[in-house]
Design a protein around this motif. Structure first.
Motif, PDB file in Angstrom:
ATOM      1  N   LEU A  59       0.817  -1.209   0.000  1.00 35.62           N
ATOM      2  CA  LEU A  59       0.000   0.000   0.000  1.00 35.62           C
ATOM      3  C   LEU A  59       0.855   1.266   0.000  1.00 35.62           C
ATOM      4  CD1 LEU A  59      -3.039   0.634   0.031  1.00 35.62           C
ATOM      5  CD2 LEU A  59      -2.870   0.908   2.509  1.00 35.62           C
ATOM      6  N   ALA A  60       2.146   1.145   0.346  1.00 32.09           N
ATOM      7  CA  ALA A  60       3.024   2.320   0.380  1.00 32.09           C
ATOM      8  C   ALA A  60       3.139   2.971  -0.993  1.00 32.09           C
ATOM      9  CB  ALA A  60       4.401   1.932   0.890  1.00 32.09           C
ATOM     10  N   ASP A  61       2.924   2.203  -2.061  1.00 33.93           N
ATOM     11  CA  ASP A  61       3.003   2.768  -3.411  1.00 33.93           C
ATOM     12  C   ASP A  61       1.888   3.766  -3.676  1.00 33.93           C
ATOM     13  OD1 ASP A  61       5.233   1.236  -3.953  1.00 33.93           O
ATOM     14  OD2 ASP A  61       4.088  -0.406  -4.860  1.00 33.93           O
ATOM     15  N   ALA A  62       0.858   3.776  -2.817  1.00 34.31           N
ATOM     16  CA  ALA A  62      -0.280   4.686  -2.992  1.00 34.31           C
ATOM     17  C   ALA A  62      -0.097   5.981  -2.220  1.00 34.31           C
ATOM     18  CB  ALA A  62      -1.571   3.997  -2.565  1.00 34.31           C
ATOM     19  N   ARG A  63       1.139   6.252  -1.801  1.00 40.37           N
ATOM     20  CA  ARG A  63       1.378   7.444  -0.980  1.00 40.37           C
ATOM     21  C   ARG A  63       1.006   8.734  -1.702  1.00 40.37           C
ATOM     22  NH1 ARG A  63       7.861   6.824  -0.696  1.00 40.37           N
ATOM     23  NH2 ARG A  63       7.178   4.671  -0.492  1.00 40.37           N
ATOM     24  N   LEU A  64       1.095   8.756  -3.033  1.00 40.77           N
ATOM     25  CA  LEU A  64       0.751   9.962  -3.801  1.00 40.77           C
ATOM     26  C   LEU A  64      -0.672   9.916  -4.320  1.00 40.77           C
ATOM     27  CD1 LEU A  64       4.045  10.529  -5.819  1.00 40.77           C
ATOM     28  CD2 LEU A  64       3.292  11.674  -3.736  1.00 40.77           C
ATOM     29  N   SER A  65      -1.072   8.775  -4.857  1.00 44.15           N
ATOM     30  CA  SER A  65      -2.409   8.672  -5.457  1.00 44.15           C
ATOM     31  C   SER A  65      -3.502   8.486  -4.425  1.00 44.15           C
ATOM     32  CB  SER A  65      -2.446   7.509  -6.450  1.00 44.15           C
ATOM     33  OG  SER A  65      -2.116   6.289  -5.789  1.00 44.15           O
ATOM     34  N   GLY A  66      -3.159   7.901  -3.273  1.00 45.28           N
ATOM     35  CA  GLY A  66      -4.144   7.675  -2.237  1.00 45.28           C
ATOM     36  C   GLY A  66      -4.770   6.295  -2.333  1.00 45.28           C
ATOM     37  N   ALA A  67      -5.408   5.879  -1.251  1.00 42.10           N
ATOM     38  CA  ALA A  67      -6.083   4.588  -1.176  1.00 42.10           C
ATOM     39  C   ALA A  67      -7.540   4.804  -0.821  1.00 42.10           C
ATOM     40  CB  ALA A  67      -5.404   3.712  -0.124  1.00 42.10           C
ATOM     41  N   THR A  68      -8.349   3.772  -0.997  1.00 40.46           N
ATOM     42  CA  THR A  68      -9.758   3.825  -0.621  1.00 40.46           C
ATOM     43  C   THR A  68      -9.966   3.023   0.657  1.00 40.46           C
ATOM     44  OG1 THR A  68     -10.368   1.831  -1.854  1.00 40.46           O
ATOM     45  CG2 THR A  68     -10.393   3.944  -3.066  1.00 40.46           C
ATOM     46  N   VAL A  69     -11.132   3.171   1.256  1.00 39.13           N
ATOM     47  CA  VAL A  69     -11.459   2.399   2.454  1.00 39.13           C
ATOM     48  C   VAL A  69     -11.416   0.911   2.139  1.00 39.13           C
ATOM     49  CG1 VAL A  69     -13.269   1.898   4.137  1.00 39.13           C
ATOM     50  CG2 VAL A  69     -12.808   4.262   3.477  1.00 39.13           C
ATOM     51  N   ALA A  70     -11.856   0.537   0.940  1.00 37.16           N
ATOM     52  CA  ALA A  70     -11.797  -0.878   0.545  1.00 37.16           C
ATOM     53  C   ALA A  70     -10.355  -1.365   0.460  1.00 37.16           C
ATOM     54  CB  ALA A  70     -12.504  -1.071  -0.798  1.00 37.16           C
ATOM     55  N   ASP A  71      -9.439  -0.506   0.012  1.00 34.79           N
ATOM     56  CA  ASP A  71      -8.029  -0.892  -0.117  1.00 34.79           C
ATOM     57  C   ASP A  71      -7.398  -1.217   1.239  1.00 34.79           C
ATOM     58  OD1 ASP A  71      -8.031  -0.492  -2.882  1.00 34.79           O
ATOM     59  OD2 ASP A  71      -7.441   1.614  -2.682  1.00 34.79           O
ATOM     60  N   ILE A  72      -7.855  -0.536   2.293  1.00 35.68           N
ATOM     61  CA  ILE A  72      -7.212  -0.686   3.600  1.00 35.68           C
ATOM     62  C   ILE A  72      -7.907  -1.715   4.485  1.00 35.68           C
ATOM     63  CG2 ILE A  72      -6.405   1.690   3.506  1.00 35.68           C
ATOM     64  CD1 ILE A  72      -8.543   2.413   5.547  1.00 35.68           C
ATOM     65  N   ALA A  73      -8.934  -2.361   3.943  1.00 40.55           N
ATOM     66  CA  ALA A  73      -9.727  -3.284   4.764  1.00 40.55           C
ATOM     67  C   ALA A  73      -8.897  -4.418   5.347  1.00 40.55           C
ATOM     68  CB  ALA A  73     -10.883  -3.847   3.947  1.00 40.55           C
ATOM     69  N   GLY A  74      -7.849  -4.840   4.654  1.00 40.63           N
ATOM     70  CA  GLY A  74      -7.051  -5.964   5.134  1.00 40.63           C
ATOM     71  C   GLY A  74      -5.838  -5.585   5.953  1.00 40.63           C
ATOM     72  N   LEU A  75      -5.660  -4.311   6.262  1.00 40.11           N
ATOM     73  CA  LEU A  75      -4.480  -3.897   7.026  1.00 40.11           C
ATOM     74  C   LEU A  75      -4.534  -4.428   8.461  1.00 40.11           C
ATOM     75  CD1 LEU A  75      -3.991  -0.169   5.951  1.00 40.11           C
ATOM     76  CD2 LEU A  75      -2.608  -2.143   5.279  1.00 40.11           C
ATOM     77  N   PRO A  76      -3.385  -4.765   9.024  1.00 39.80           N
ATOM     78  CA  PRO A  76      -3.348  -5.255  10.421  1.00 39.80           C
ATOM     79  C   PRO A  76      -3.342  -4.099  11.417  1.00 39.80           C
ATOM     80  CG  PRO A  76      -1.142  -5.292   9.500  1.00 39.80           C
ATOM     81  CD  PRO A  76      -2.050  -4.832   8.381  1.00 39.80           C
ATOM     82  N   PHE A  77      -4.465  -3.426  11.555  1.00 36.95           N
ATOM     83  CA  PHE A  77      -4.531  -2.289  12.467  1.00 36.95           C
ATOM     84  C   PHE A  77      -4.261  -2.736  13.899  1.00 36.95           C
ATOM     85  CE2 PHE A  77      -6.878  -0.392   8.957  1.00 36.95           C
ATOM     86  CZ  PHE A  77      -6.418   0.915   8.984  1.00 36.95           C
ATOM     87  N   PHE A  78      -3.542  -1.894  14.647  1.00 38.03           N
ATOM     88  CA  PHE A  78      -3.253  -2.204  16.035  1.00 38.03           C
ATOM     89  C   PHE A  78      -4.545  -2.236  16.853  1.00 38.03           C
ATOM     90  CE2 PHE A  78      -3.281   2.402  15.759  1.00 38.03           C
ATOM     91  CZ  PHE A  78      -3.978   2.776  16.885  1.00 38.03           C
ATOM     92  N   ARG A  79      -4.480  -2.867  17.996  1.00 38.99           N
ATOM     93  CA  ARG A  79      -5.633  -2.950  18.893  1.00 38.99           C
ATOM     94  C   ARG A  79      -5.522  -1.891  19.990  1.00 38.99           C
ATOM     95  NH1 ARG A  79      -8.439  -7.909  18.628  1.00 38.99           N
ATOM     96  NH2 ARG A  79      -7.523  -9.344  17.098  1.00 38.99           N
ATOM     97  N   VAL A  80      -6.658  -1.579  20.592  1.00 42.32           N
ATOM     98  CA  VAL A  80      -6.694  -0.684  21.748  1.00 42.32           C
ATOM     99  C   VAL A  80      -7.381  -1.424  22.886  1.00 42.32           C
ATOM    100  CG1 VAL A  80      -6.626   1.490  20.474  1.00 42.32           C
ATOM    101  CG2 VAL A  80      -8.825   0.386  20.889  1.00 42.32           C
ATOM    102  N   PRO A  81      -7.114  -1.023  24.133  1.00 42.75           N
ATOM    103  CA  PRO A  81      -7.746  -1.709  25.274  1.00 42.75           C
ATOM    104  C   PRO A  81      -9.266  -1.646  25.203  1.00 42.75           C
ATOM    105  CG  PRO A  81      -5.907  -0.349  26.002  1.00 42.75           C
ATOM    106  CD  PRO A  81      -6.128  -0.019  24.560  1.00 42.75           C
ATOM    107  N   GLY A  82      -9.908  -2.618  25.836  1.00 42.38           N
ATOM    108  CA  GLY A  82     -11.360  -2.722  25.784  1.00 42.38           C
ATOM    109  C   GLY A  82     -12.095  -1.544  26.377  1.00 42.38           C
ATOM    110  N   HIS A  83     -11.461  -0.795  27.287  1.00 37.36           N
ATOM    111  CA  HIS A  83     -12.155   0.339  27.903  1.00 37.36           C
ATOM    112  C   HIS A  83     -11.990   1.625  27.097  1.00 37.36           C
ATOM    113  CE1 HIS A  83      -8.042   0.397  29.542  1.00 37.36           C
ATOM    114  NE2 HIS A  83      -8.185   1.712  29.696  1.00 37.36           N
ATOM    115  N   THR A  84     -11.391   1.551  25.911  1.00 35.75           N
ATOM    116  CA  THR A  84     -11.309   2.720  25.031  1.00 35.75           C
ATOM    117  C   THR A  84     -12.716   3.070  24.543  1.00 35.75           C
ATOM    118  OG1 THR A  84      -9.134   1.977  24.287  1.00 35.75           O
ATOM    119  CG2 THR A  84     -10.242   3.667  22.948  1.00 35.75           C
ATOM    120  N   PRO A  85     -13.117   4.345  24.555  1.00 37.34           N
ATOM    121  CA  PRO A  85     -14.474   4.710  24.116  1.00 37.34           C
ATOM    122  C   PRO A  85     -14.776   4.238  22.698  1.00 37.34           C
ATOM    123  CG  PRO A  85     -13.435   6.557  25.224  1.00 37.34           C
ATOM    124  CD  PRO A  85     -12.373   5.507  25.052  1.00 37.34           C
ATOM    125  N   GLN A  86     -16.007   3.790  22.489  1.00 35.69           N
ATOM    126  CA  GLN A  86     -16.399   3.263  21.183  1.00 35.69           C
ATOM    127  C   GLN A  86     -16.239   4.301  20.081  1.00 35.69           C
ATOM    128  OE1 GLN A  86     -17.367   0.021  20.547  1.00 35.69           O
ATOM    129  NE2 GLN A  86     -17.222   0.627  18.394  1.00 35.69           N
TER     130      GLN A  86
END
Length: 324
Positions: A184-211
Motif C-alpha cells: 500500500l506504500a506505493d499509494a502514498r501519492l495517489s491515495g487509497a480507498t477504504v476498501a483498499d485498507i480493509a485488510g491492514l493489520p490495524f493495532f488494537r486498543v484496550p477494551g475500555h477505550t471509548p467506542q
C-alpha cells in the motif's frame, strides 16, 4: 501605523460591519447610530493608514487589509470578553482560595499547530496562571475530563458523552500509516480507498477505550482489528508500523509530527474528513477554562484554514512524497 493600542470599540464596530456587510445592520447589532459606526471605521482606517472596507460593494466587503484585521479583531475581542467574564467571576470567588494551574490535556499532537498557538496565546493573556501540559493516551478520550485530571483537552473525534462539550478546531483528510515495504506504500501519492485498507493489520486498543474513538481509528469497521499489538499512544503505533507488526490511522497532520523513517503516510481518499476538538466539562465554571476556550476557538477561525491545508510553515506532509 497607530502610536497607541487599538481601541476595542473601533474594532468591534469594524468587525460588525464586516460580518453584517452593512453599516446600518452593524449599528443595530451594536445598539449604536449608523454615523457612530461609520466614524469608528474611519478612525480605525486613519490610525492604520489604509482602507479596511469597500463601501462601493453591496454588501460591504473587507479589503485585503480588512480581511487580515478581522482575524486579529476576533481574537482580541474574544480575549476581551473572556477577561470581562473572568473579572465578574473573580468578584464572587473566595479571595483566599488556593490558585490551581490550568491543566491542558493533549492527545497525540492535538490540533496540529493550533495546539501550541492556543497555549501560547493563553500564556500571554494570563501570565500569572500556571499552565500544566499533560499527555493523554487513547483511552483517556473522555475520562481525563470526567475524572478531573485535566481542565481542557485537545482530542479527536468529538467525545460522545453528555458530561463533555467540544469545539471543532481543525478538519482534515484521513490517512493510514504503513511500513515502507507494504504494497500500500506505493499509494502514498495517489491515495487509497477504504476498501483498499480493509485488510491492514490495524493495532488494537484496550477494551475500555471509548467506542467513538475505536470507530474513528478503524474507519467504523470492527473487523479491522487484526494485529496482535496493542497501542495507546502515537509512538506505540509507529513502533508497530516500522517493525512491520501493525498499521495505524490518523489525521493528515499526523505525518508532519511523526515522520519516522520507515513509515509511509497514505491518504484515504474516500473516507469522510474528521475533526480535532477542544473538549471541556459541560458544567465547568472555572473562568480560566472559558478564557482558554475563547482564545482557542478564535485562533481556529483565523488559523484553521492554513493548518488544514498545509501547516503554518507551508510544509508538505513528510519526506515520503505525500504532500497537501
Amino acid at each position: 501605523m497607530p502610536s497607541a493600542p487599538l481601541d476595542l470599540r473601533l474594532l468591534s464596530s469594524f468587525l460588525a460591519v464586516v460580518e453584517e456587510g452593512h453599516f446600518g445592520r452593524a449599528a443595530a447589532r451594536l445598539f449604536l447610530s449608523p454615523p457612530a459606526v461609520t466614524q469608528h471605521v474611519r478612525r480605525l482606517e486613519t490610525e492604520l493608514g489604509t482602507l479596511l472596507v469597500d463601501r462601493s460593494a453591496s454588501p460591504v466587503v473587507p479589503t485585503p487589509a480588512g480581511v487580515r484585521l478581522a482575524g486579529h479583531a476576533r481574537v482580541l475581542l474574544a480575549a476581551s470578553n473572556a477577561a470581562v467574564d473572568d473579572m465578574a467571576e473573580a468578584v464572587r470567588l473566595d479571595r483566599n482560595a488556593v490558585e490551581r494551574p490550568l491543566r491542558v490535556g493533549i492527545m497525540g499532537h492535538g490540533s496540529a499547530e493550533l495546539t501550541p498557538a492556543a497555549i501560547n496565546a493563553y500564556r500571554r493573556a494570563r501570565p500569572d496562571v500556571r499552565v500544566e501540559i499533560r499527555q493523554l493516551d487513547f483511552t483517556e478520550h473522555v475520562t481525563a475530563l470526567t475524572e478531573d485530571r485535566v481542565d481542557v483537552a485537545f482530542v479527536r473525534p468529538s467525545p460522545d458523552d453528555a458530561r463533555v462539550v467540544a469545539d471543532v478546531l481543525t478538519t482534515e483528510q484521513r490517512i493510514v500509516v504503513v511500513p515502507a515495504r507494504s504494497p500500500l506504500a506505493d499509494a502514498r501519492l495517489s491515495g487509497a480507498t477504504v476498501a483498499d485498507i480493509a485488510g491492514l493489520p490495524f493495532f488494537r486498543v484496550p477494551g475500555h477505550t471509548p467506542q467513538t474513538f475505536t470507530d474513528y481509528l478503524y474507519f467504523g469497521e470492527e473487523a479491522q482489528r487484526r494485529s496482535t499489538d496493542f497501542a495507546v499512544t502515537p509512538q506505540e503505533v509507529l513502533t508497530g508500523v516500522v517493525t512491520g507488526r501493525a498499521a495505524g490511522s490518523g489525521l493528515r497532520s499526523f505525518a508532519r509530527y511523526y515522520a519516522w523513517p520507515g513509515a509511509v503516510f497514505v491518504p484515504v481518499v474516500d473516507a469522510p474528513w474528521e475533526s480535532s476538538y477542544l473538549a471541556v466539562r459541560a458544567d465547568e465554571e472555572n473562568p480560566e477554562v472559558r478564557i482558554f476556550r475563547a482564545l482557542a476557538v478564535a485562533l481556529a477561525r483565523e488559523l484553521g484554514p492554513v493548518i488544514n491545508s498545509e501547516g503554518l510553515n507551508g510544509e508538505g506532509l513528510n519526506n515520503e512524497g505525500l504532500r497537501p
